[in-house]
Design a protein around this motif. Sequence first.
Motif, PDB file in Angstrom:
ATOM      1  N   LEU A  12       0.842  -1.195   0.000  1.00  0.00           N
ATOM      2  CA  LEU A  12       0.000   0.000   0.000  1.00  0.00           C
ATOM      3  C   LEU A  12       0.876   1.243   0.000  1.00  0.00           C
ATOM      4  O   LEU A  12       1.915   1.289   0.662  1.00  0.00           O
ATOM      5  CB  LEU A  12      -0.906   0.015   1.235  1.00  0.00           C
ATOM      6  N   THR A  13       0.463   2.249  -0.760  1.00  0.00           N
ATOM      7  CA  THR A  13       1.167   3.523  -0.774  1.00  0.00           C
ATOM      8  C   THR A  13       0.277   4.586  -0.131  1.00  0.00           C
ATOM      9  O   THR A  13      -0.901   4.339   0.142  1.00  0.00           O
ATOM     10  CB  THR A  13       1.521   3.943  -2.208  1.00  0.00           C
ATOM     11  N   GLY A  14       0.837   5.773   0.087  1.00  0.00           N
ATOM     12  CA  GLY A  14       0.023   6.845   0.652  1.00  0.00           C
ATOM     13  C   GLY A  14       0.778   7.675   1.661  1.00  0.00           C
ATOM     14  O   GLY A  14       2.006   7.832   1.578  1.00  0.00           O
ATOM     15  N   ARG A  15       0.045   8.177   2.635  1.00  0.00           N
ATOM     16  CA  ARG A  15       0.624   9.079   3.619  1.00  0.00           C
ATOM     17  C   ARG A  15       0.018   8.849   5.005  1.00  0.00           C
ATOM     18  O   ARG A  15      -1.197   8.620   5.137  1.00  0.00           O
ATOM     19  CB  ARG A  15       0.347  10.544   3.239  1.00  0.00           C
ATOM     20  N   LEU A  16       0.878   8.926   6.025  1.00  0.00           N
ATOM     21  CA  LEU A  16       0.436   9.096   7.402  1.00  0.00           C
ATOM     22  C   LEU A  16       0.697  10.559   7.713  1.00  0.00           C
ATOM     23  O   LEU A  16       1.852  10.991   7.745  1.00  0.00           O
ATOM     24  CB  LEU A  16       1.207   8.171   8.345  1.00  0.00           C
ATOM     25  N   MET A  17      -0.365  11.326   7.914  1.00  0.00           N
ATOM     26  CA  MET A  17      -0.263  12.784   7.933  1.00  0.00           C
ATOM     27  C   MET A  17      -0.578  13.358   9.315  1.00  0.00           C
ATOM     28  O   MET A  17      -1.614  13.047   9.907  1.00  0.00           O
ATOM     29  CB  MET A  17      -1.212  13.373   6.886  1.00  0.00           C
ATOM     30  N   LEU A  24      -4.468   5.908   2.198  1.00  0.00           N
ATOM     31  CA  LEU A  24      -3.869   4.713   1.604  1.00  0.00           C
ATOM     32  C   LEU A  24      -4.390   4.481   0.195  1.00  0.00           C
ATOM     33  O   LEU A  24      -5.565   4.739  -0.096  1.00  0.00           O
ATOM     34  CB  LEU A  24      -4.183   3.480   2.452  1.00  0.00           C
ATOM     35  N   GLN A  25      -3.519   3.955  -0.655  1.00  0.00           N
ATOM     36  CA  GLN A  25      -3.911   3.550  -1.996  1.00  0.00           C
ATOM     37  C   GLN A  25      -3.363   2.154  -2.272  1.00  0.00           C
ATOM     38  O   GLN A  25      -2.234   1.836  -1.908  1.00  0.00           O
ATOM     39  CB  GLN A  25      -3.378   4.538  -3.040  1.00  0.00           C
ATOM     40  N   GLU A  55      -7.341   8.780 -14.506  1.00  0.00           N
ATOM     41  CA  GLU A  55      -6.676  10.063 -14.741  1.00  0.00           C
ATOM     42  C   GLU A  55      -6.009  10.629 -13.493  1.00  0.00           C
ATOM     43  O   GLU A  55      -5.274  11.610 -13.571  1.00  0.00           O
ATOM     44  CB  GLU A  55      -7.681  11.089 -15.279  1.00  0.00           C
ATOM     45  N   HIS A  56      -6.268  10.038 -12.347  1.00  0.00           N
ATOM     46  CA  HIS A  56      -5.702  10.550 -11.112  1.00  0.00           C
ATOM     47  C   HIS A  56      -4.323   9.932 -10.847  1.00  0.00           C
ATOM     48  O   HIS A  56      -4.100   8.754 -11.086  1.00  0.00           O
ATOM     49  CB  HIS A  56      -6.618  10.254  -9.927  1.00  0.00           C
ATOM     50  N   ARG A  57      -3.443  10.726 -10.317  1.00  0.00           N
ATOM     51  CA  ARG A  57      -2.081  10.291 -10.019  1.00  0.00           C
ATOM     52  C   ARG A  57      -2.054   9.509  -8.701  1.00  0.00           C
ATOM     53  O   ARG A  57      -2.685   9.897  -7.728  1.00  0.00           O
ATOM     54  CB  ARG A  57      -1.175  11.512  -9.928  1.00  0.00           C
ATOM     55  N   ARG A  58      -1.314   8.407  -8.679  1.00  0.00           N
ATOM     56  CA  ARG A  58      -1.202   7.602  -7.471  1.00  0.00           C
ATOM     57  C   ARG A  58       0.050   7.981  -6.695  1.00  0.00           C
ATOM     58  O   ARG A  58       1.043   8.434  -7.264  1.00  0.00           O
ATOM     59  CB  ARG A  58      -1.112   6.116  -7.815  1.00  0.00           C
ATOM     60  N   PHE A  59       0.007   7.783  -5.400  1.00  0.00           N
ATOM     61  CA  PHE A  59       1.220   7.894  -4.598  1.00  0.00           C
ATOM     62  C   PHE A  59       2.151   6.750  -4.977  1.00  0.00           C
ATOM     63  O   PHE A  59       1.715   5.614  -5.157  1.00  0.00           O
ATOM     64  CB  PHE A  59       0.898   7.817  -3.103  1.00  0.00           C
ATOM     65  N   GLN A  60       3.435   7.023  -5.058  1.00  0.00           N
ATOM     66  CA  GLN A  60       4.403   6.006  -5.458  1.00  0.00           C
ATOM     67  C   GLN A  60       4.989   5.248  -4.276  1.00  0.00           C
ATOM     68  O   GLN A  60       5.590   4.184  -4.447  1.00  0.00           O
ATOM     69  CB  GLN A  60       5.536   6.659  -6.266  1.00  0.00           C
ATOM     70  N   GLU A  61       4.820   5.784  -3.057  1.00  0.00           N
ATOM     71  CA  GLU A  61       5.353   5.142  -1.861  1.00  0.00           C
ATOM     72  C   GLU A  61       4.541   5.583  -0.654  1.00  0.00           C
ATOM     73  O   GLU A  61       3.704   6.484  -0.754  1.00  0.00           O
ATOM     74  CB  GLU A  61       6.829   5.512  -1.667  1.00  0.00           C
ATOM     75  N   PHE A  62       4.799   4.936   0.460  1.00  0.00           N
ATOM     76  CA  PHE A  62       4.145   5.346   1.702  1.00  0.00           C
ATOM     77  C   PHE A  62       5.125   6.181   2.515  1.00  0.00           C
ATOM     78  O   PHE A  62       6.274   5.783   2.724  1.00  0.00           O
ATOM     79  CB  PHE A  62       3.701   4.134   2.523  1.00  0.00           C
ATOM     80  N   GLN A  63       4.661   7.357   2.953  1.00  0.00           N
ATOM     81  CA  GLN A  63       5.513   8.259   3.717  1.00  0.00           C
ATOM     82  C   GLN A  63       4.790   8.770   4.952  1.00  0.00           C
ATOM     83  O   GLN A  63       3.554   8.908   4.952  1.00  0.00           O
ATOM     84  CB  GLN A  63       5.938   9.471   2.868  1.00  0.00           C
ATOM     85  N   GLU A  87      -0.935  18.247  -0.956  1.00  0.00           N
ATOM     86  CA  GLU A  87      -0.743  16.795  -0.989  1.00  0.00           C
ATOM     87  C   GLU A  87      -1.961  16.100  -1.576  1.00  0.00           C
ATOM     88  O   GLU A  87      -1.845  15.179  -2.393  1.00  0.00           O
ATOM     89  CB  GLU A  87      -0.480  16.282   0.432  1.00  0.00           C
ATOM     90  N   PHE A  88      -3.129  16.546  -1.193  1.00  0.00           N
ATOM     91  CA  PHE A  88      -4.360  15.978  -1.709  1.00  0.00           C
ATOM     92  C   PHE A  88      -4.547  16.322  -3.192  1.00  0.00           C
ATOM     93  O   PHE A  88      -4.985  15.494  -3.988  1.00  0.00           O
ATOM     94  CB  PHE A  88      -5.557  16.485  -0.898  1.00  0.00           C
ATOM     95  N   LYS A  89      -4.200  17.551  -3.565  1.00  0.00           N
ATOM     96  CA  LYS A  89      -4.370  17.981  -4.955  1.00  0.00           C
ATOM     97  C   LYS A  89      -3.486  17.177  -5.898  1.00  0.00           C
ATOM     98  O   LYS A  89      -3.909  16.780  -6.984  1.00  0.00           O
ATOM     99  CB  LYS A  89      -4.044  19.470  -5.084  1.00  0.00           C
ATOM    100  N   VAL A  90      -2.242  16.921  -5.480  1.00  0.00           N
ATOM    101  CA  VAL A  90      -1.299  16.184  -6.322  1.00  0.00           C
ATOM    102  C   VAL A  90      -1.848  14.803  -6.663  1.00  0.00           C
ATOM    103  O   VAL A  90      -1.670  14.300  -7.777  1.00  0.00           O
ATOM    104  CB  VAL A  90       0.067  16.057  -5.612  1.00  0.00           C
ATOM    105  N   ALA A  91      -2.522  14.194  -5.709  1.00  0.00           N
ATOM    106  CA  ALA A  91      -3.073  12.856  -5.925  1.00  0.00           C
ATOM    107  C   ALA A  91      -4.485  12.889  -6.507  1.00  0.00           C
ATOM    108  O   ALA A  91      -5.128  11.846  -6.620  1.00  0.00           O
ATOM    109  CB  ALA A  91      -3.077  12.089  -4.611  1.00  0.00           C
ATOM    110  N   GLY A  92      -4.950  14.092  -6.868  1.00  0.00           N
ATOM    111  CA  GLY A  92      -6.296  14.201  -7.425  1.00  0.00           C
ATOM    112  C   GLY A  92      -7.389  13.969  -6.407  1.00  0.00           C
ATOM    113  O   GLY A  92      -8.466  13.468  -6.733  1.00  0.00           O
TER     114      GLY A  92
END
Length: 267
Positions: A168-173, A183-184, A227-235, A248-253
């Motif tokens: 899973l990729t995404g962000r802990l924010m 998560l994606q 058409e939406h961009r996915r996160f490439q890693e989990f950070q 951060e939200f805008k970048v991932a659509g």
Amino acid sequence: MSGLALEELSAIAAIYCGQEECQVLRVSEAEGISFRIQTSVEGPLGTDVLLKLLFHLPSSYPSSLPNISVDSEQLTRTQCMAVRGRLLEEAKRHFSQPMVHELILWIQQNLKHIIEPAETSVCCQKSTLSTCTAEDAAVWTILLHLDHMRAKGKYVKTVEKWCSDLNLTGRLMFMGKMILILLQGERKNIKEYLILHKTSKVDVDSSGKKCKEKMISVLSETKVQAEHRRFQEFQVKEYSTLDELQNEFKVAGLAELFSEFVLDRLK
């Protein structure tokens, strides 16, 4: 009834003295001793699995093997039977010796090797008749809200490990007191993540005792559009301004998620 069996029961009751850890069910000269041990054991993917082990020591124990039953709400019936089989095999190695404590220690160390991570998946289990659907294999986005983290360091490492194991990729924010997990990944893996997060002891309570996460909420779960961009890693990231978090939200659509869920919690 063997004096060794009574001595062993006394020792085990002293070791597993927490609430509901050891429950003596029967002590009989003719029928032997029955008791239940409830213990938390590390399972696949670093999860905590609550095992309920029922031991019946016949009157001839330890000159005869104990009977063992295994139960857990987090394991399938097939998995419980596999654990029982391995415990009985291990018991043979200690024949004619008091062995219950050794068996408990052994399963605490080996459960994660007996139950493979793939076997715990809620999708595509061999023990079920269902099969994974195209919907489960599609990429989804889920937004989670956490109320707090007391043991932040351990908590963060656990989330990172789960995401790595489940691809899973995404962000802990973190922003101020707000904690979000975005998560994606394949929906079946996201489902598995939610089970892990809700059933594992990832934090500590006000007294410092390990506890499960009871204050997690799912804010949104949507299928990722092509058409939406996915996160490439989990950070793991901390944000000092609202604009940083919004970007951060805008970048991932995911601008709509930010407007609908995040802004409301920052008011």
